[in-house]
Structures are given as C-alpha cells and as structure tokens.
Design a protein around this motif. Structure first.
Motif, PDB file in Angstrom:
ATOM      1  N   CYS A 110       0.869  -1.128  -0.026  1.00  0.00           N
ATOM      2  CA  CYS A 110       0.034  -0.188   0.119  1.00  0.00           C
ATOM      3  C   CYS A 110       0.942   1.131  -0.055  1.00  0.00           C
ATOM      4  O   CYS A 110       1.533   1.407   0.723  1.00  0.00           O
ATOM      5  CB  CYS A 110      -0.786   0.080   1.326  1.00  0.00           C
ATOM      6  SG  CYS A 110      -1.942   1.403   1.557  1.00  0.00           S
ATOM      7  N   SER A 123      -7.123   3.085  -4.977  1.00  0.00           N
ATOM      8  CA  SER A 123      -6.347   2.117  -4.308  1.00  0.00           C
ATOM      9  C   SER A 123      -6.614   0.713  -4.423  1.00  0.00           C
ATOM     10  O   SER A 123      -7.658   0.114  -4.323  1.00  0.00           O
ATOM     11  CB  SER A 123      -6.754   2.413  -2.708  1.00  0.00           C
ATOM     12  OG  SER A 123      -6.219   1.710  -1.872  1.00  0.00           O
ATOM     13  N   SER A 125      -5.032  -1.729  -2.930  1.00  0.00           N
ATOM     14  CA  SER A 125      -4.979  -2.707  -2.048  1.00  0.00           C
ATOM     15  C   SER A 125      -6.437  -2.419  -1.244  1.00  0.00           C
ATOM     16  O   SER A 125      -6.952  -3.429  -0.929  1.00  0.00           O
ATOM     17  CB  SER A 125      -3.860  -2.225  -1.017  1.00  0.00           C
ATOM     18  OG  SER A 125      -3.936  -0.966  -0.837  1.00  0.00           O
TER      19      SER A 125
END
Length: 142
Positions: A110, A123, A125
């Motif tokens: 991340c 994102s 992750s």
C-alpha cells in the motif's frame, strides 16, 4: 492458520521488497506455494499487450525485464513458487488469480495515497481487501 497458497502481488518498486520481506517472516511449510504476481496496468501504453503475447522486440525486452525481476524474487523464497505476469486492471487481476489458485492469503503493498491522489489513482489494496476471497495482508510503505 495453515497457508497452502500465498499470492504475492508485487511491482518493481521498493515496496515489493518490503512485501516479500514480510511474507518471508511467515514460517511457510515446505509444501506451501507462493504465487508472485505482477500486473501491467491496462492504462500503460507501450507494454499493454506484451504480457499476454509479446509481439515486438521492444515489448519482448520489457517483458523479459519484468520476468527477470520476478525470478530474482523467486530465488529467495523458501518454498515452491510460480510467476504470473498479466495485463489488465491490477485489483481485478489479483482477485481473479486469487480465485484461480484458491489462495489462503494475498500479500499486497500500500503506497499510502491520500486525498486527491487516492481519488484519481484509486487504491488497489483497498479494492482487493474489500473483495478478496481470502485474508489479505497489506504492507504499508515505510
């Protein structure tokens, strides 16, 4: 928790090394299998179709560089492993491979994006955590 199959999603950043170091701290059984996954984002131009079917000499060189990097990571693992280099949307491909391999754990980095950058870039992750068919280990950038 017994880990039979660990899917490790990595790229060519320093964060990849950190993810592998954390995975290396697990006492994996010799029968465990690690799948090293590198996803070439479909938004990248020059390398787009390379992964699925290399067709030009420049593309072939780029593919080989990624493969060589993953093989160097692979040599450091204490158990059997496979390499998966695929093209597409990173979160979608990671989740697809986790299902195919019936992964017990996904390890992913991340970058710690916040604000506008996170909105624009997304994102990976967070999406993997939200939709994963198994546990997810998220390694934050130091």
């Amino acid at each position: 928790m017994v880990l039979n199959t660990v899917l490790v999603a990595i790229d060519n950043s320093e964060l990849a090394t950190q993810v592998l170091q954390v995975v290396g701290q697990f006492q994996l059984e010799p029968t465990a299998k690690v799948i090293l996954v590198h996803v070439v984002s479909s938004g990248r131009s020059d390398f787009d179709a390379v992964v699925d079917r290399p067709h030009a000499q420049g593309d072939e060189i780029a593919y080989r560089e990624v493969e060589k990097l993953l093989q160097s990571y692979q040599e450091k693992l204490p158990c059997p492993s496979d390499l998966e280099i695929v093209s597409g949307e990173p979160a979608e491909e990671i989740l697809r491979l986790a299902n195919i391999y019936k992964a017990d754990l996904i390890a992913i980095g991340c970058r710690g994006l916040t604000g506008l950058k996170r909105i624009l870039e997304g994102s990976v992750s967070a999406e993997v955590v939200a939709e994963a068919p198994c546990s997810v280990l998220v390694v934050r950038s130091k």
